[in-house]
Design a protein around this motif. Sequence first.
Motif, PDB file in Angstrom:
ATOM      1  N   GLY A   1       0.787  -1.006   0.101  1.00  0.00           N
ATOM      2  CA  GLY A   1      -0.036  -0.266  -0.070  1.00  0.00           C
ATOM      3  C   GLY A   1       0.795   1.208   0.305  1.00  0.00           C
ATOM      4  O   GLY A   1       2.267   1.427   0.310  1.00  0.00           O
TER       5      GLY A   1
ATOM      6  N   ILE B   1     -15.876  -0.641  -2.536  1.00  0.00           N
ATOM      7  CA  ILE B   1     -15.302   0.103  -1.193  1.00  0.00           C
ATOM      8  C   ILE B   1     -15.247  -0.719  -0.376  1.00  0.00           C
ATOM      9  O   ILE B   1     -14.526  -0.917   0.862  1.00  0.00           O
ATOM     10  CB  ILE B   1     -15.584   1.495  -1.385  1.00  0.00           C
ATOM     11  CG1 ILE B   1     -14.865   2.109  -2.603  1.00  0.00           C
ATOM     12  CG2 ILE B   1     -15.027   2.228  -0.309  1.00  0.00           C
ATOM     13  CD1 ILE B   1     -13.586   2.344  -1.604  1.00  0.00           C
TER      14      ILE B   1
ATOM     15  N   THR C   1     -10.339   4.180   2.119  1.00  0.00           N
ATOM     16  CA  THR C   1      -8.591   3.008   2.510  1.00  0.00           C
ATOM     17  C   THR C   1      -8.634   2.735   4.309  1.00  0.00           C
ATOM     18  O   THR C   1      -8.533   3.921   4.783  1.00  0.00           O
ATOM     19  CB  THR C   1      -7.574   4.108   2.073  1.00  0.00           C
ATOM     20  OG1 THR C   1      -8.150   4.573   0.479  1.00  0.00           O
ATOM     21  CG2 THR C   1      -6.142   2.951   1.760  1.00  0.00           C
TER      22      THR C   1
ATOM     23  N   HIS D   1      -4.389  -2.767  -3.431  1.00  0.00           N
ATOM     24  CA  HIS D   1      -4.229  -1.371  -3.206  1.00  0.00           C
ATOM     25  C   HIS D   1      -3.959  -0.452  -4.633  1.00  0.00           C
ATOM     26  O   HIS D   1      -4.882   0.864  -4.231  1.00  0.00           O
ATOM     27  CB  HIS D   1      -2.698  -1.244  -2.395  1.00  0.00           C
ATOM     28  CG  HIS D   1      -2.495  -2.428  -1.304  1.00  0.00           C
ATOM     29  ND1 HIS D   1      -1.593  -3.154  -1.297  1.00  0.00           N
ATOM     30  CD2 HIS D   1      -3.018  -2.033  -0.235  1.00  0.00           C
ATOM     31  CE1 HIS D   1      -1.893  -3.689   0.143  1.00  0.00           C
ATOM     32  NE2 HIS D   1      -2.445  -3.169   0.417  1.00  0.00           N
TER      33      HIS D   1
ATOM     34  N   LEU E   1      -7.290   1.623  -4.131  1.00  0.00           N
ATOM     35  CA  LEU E   1      -7.974   1.971  -3.447  1.00  0.00           C
ATOM     36  C   LEU E   1      -6.872   3.331  -3.539  1.00  0.00           C
ATOM     37  O   LEU E   1      -7.371   4.056  -3.244  1.00  0.00           O
ATOM     38  CB  LEU E   1      -7.328   1.525  -1.494  1.00  0.00           C
ATOM     39  CG  LEU E   1      -8.551   0.709  -1.479  1.00  0.00           C
ATOM     40  CD1 LEU E   1      -8.375  -0.625  -0.126  1.00  0.00           C
ATOM     41  CD2 LEU E   1      -9.856   1.352  -1.308  1.00  0.00           C
TER      42      LEU E   1
ATOM     43  N   GLY F   1     -10.299   4.943  -3.410  1.00  0.00           N
ATOM     44  CA  GLY F   1     -10.341   5.136  -2.009  1.00  0.00           C
ATOM     45  C   GLY F   1     -10.051   6.390  -1.460  1.00  0.00           C
ATOM     46  O   GLY F   1      -9.952   7.764  -2.461  1.00  0.00           O
TER      47      GLY F   1
END
Lengths: 212, 212
Positions: free
Chosen positions: A27, A181, B110, A102, A105, A109
């Motif tokens: 991430g 999400i 996130t 990742h 997001l 995100g």
Amino acid sequence: MGTRSEAKENTRQQLLQAAKDVVSSQGPTALSLRDVARRAGVVPSAVYRHFESRDALLTQLILYAYTGLAEHLETAVASSEGHGAWRTAANALRAWALANRHEFLLIYGTPVPGYRAPEATISAAVRVAAVFISRTPQEAGPPADPTLRKQLTAPAADFGVSADGLAHALAEVSQLVGALILELGGHFVGTADPADQLWDHILTRQSLGGTG
Amino acid sequence: MGTRSEAKENTRQQLLQAAKDVVSSQGPTALSLRDVARRAGVVPSAVYRHFESRDALLTQLILYAYTGLAEHLETAVASSEGHGAWRTAANALRAWALANRHEFLLIYGTPVPGYRAPEATISAAVRVAAVFISRTPQEAGPPADPTLRKQLTAPAADFGVSADGLAHALAEVSQLVGALILELGGHFVGTADPADQLWDHILTRQSLGGTG
DNA sequence: CAGAATTGTGAACAGTGTTCACTGAATTAT
DNA sequence: ATAATTCAGTGAACACTGTTCACAATTCTG
């Protein structure tokens, strides 16, 4: 090989690859400029010859995430054009999101602080959106309010759809992104976990939606 | 006043308040343990007498965000119970998200790395979910697949709704959260920006949804 | 009142992003 | 061919971060 500009491109690619590896596995918050430099076999300050800052490096990764997703979606719908294209695109979106959580997001995100989308990113984002917008049924769902229709008419023209069609697409994509999400965030634990069945249910609802 | 435990509670509250202020105005990535200590008039290491780590402090803020949202939703629906309760709850959700964007993203954005939801957070999350689940129409939308229904039957009973009702609620909430995530992330810029009309459109679609 | 418990201190450690004067080699100009 | 210039990469420094630890001071407890 041997020219200076080639060398520059090489280490730049090595830096990007190292950064992608880190983000893909741990991430964006785990992305350390010094670590990236280390992996590329270069001193930390050398990174600044290629990127303005750590955030600029991250911005590049966002761009790659967008284009990666766009290509994934485009090849998915290309290999099964025609009926069910929306469902195909939606399933490809989920498959990509689960395999690249990742990166997903990174796009959808929490926005990274101080991030302002550069032009290249915008066009990549449009590519992703276009896959869905151009495959939405034209006369599904209630008609848009006059105000909304007025707002969407111009952008809808760019995508070659009606304002109602764009409104429909935005509403449906919101549902897909929201479901992903929530799934990635673990919000379905205790209810629809794993979320495969709920996802299918949502797609069924979407294909049945509409006024008739 | 004057007891030690009171003093402990005091600085603990000051630390929390300082942390809330930072997160509320600049987001979680701007949350610095040292800055929080500074604002509370205490040395950095003293924070560790109250919180295990910076992440533990953040976890507390997530909990506060959840309960804040839950209370906001509950009072909103309480003051207008009956018909249109779903729409009321949805509008309250959006109002809260726009007024507390960082807190909303703390919950639905996130996930923070290395975060494992503690028990208190889970129950707060359930409170939020319950507001919507208990206000979803019972027989709207297509029936859930047998597999999905089997998966959702037990949790649905906890909420006092049918499996179909829970499936419906999860699908609709996904759409609401997705629309807000996209709005807050700036993904509607160029199309539905501002997103007020699109939001209304989505709510209209939801209230019209269903098989009949 | 003596002893245990615990809040807060201050210094230290390893890590971070970023800046800057510099070196050395490739490119360009003469 | 030689001199001048450009520039990727260096290494040291700065200000910051989260975290640990021995210690001081104060409150609670037996």
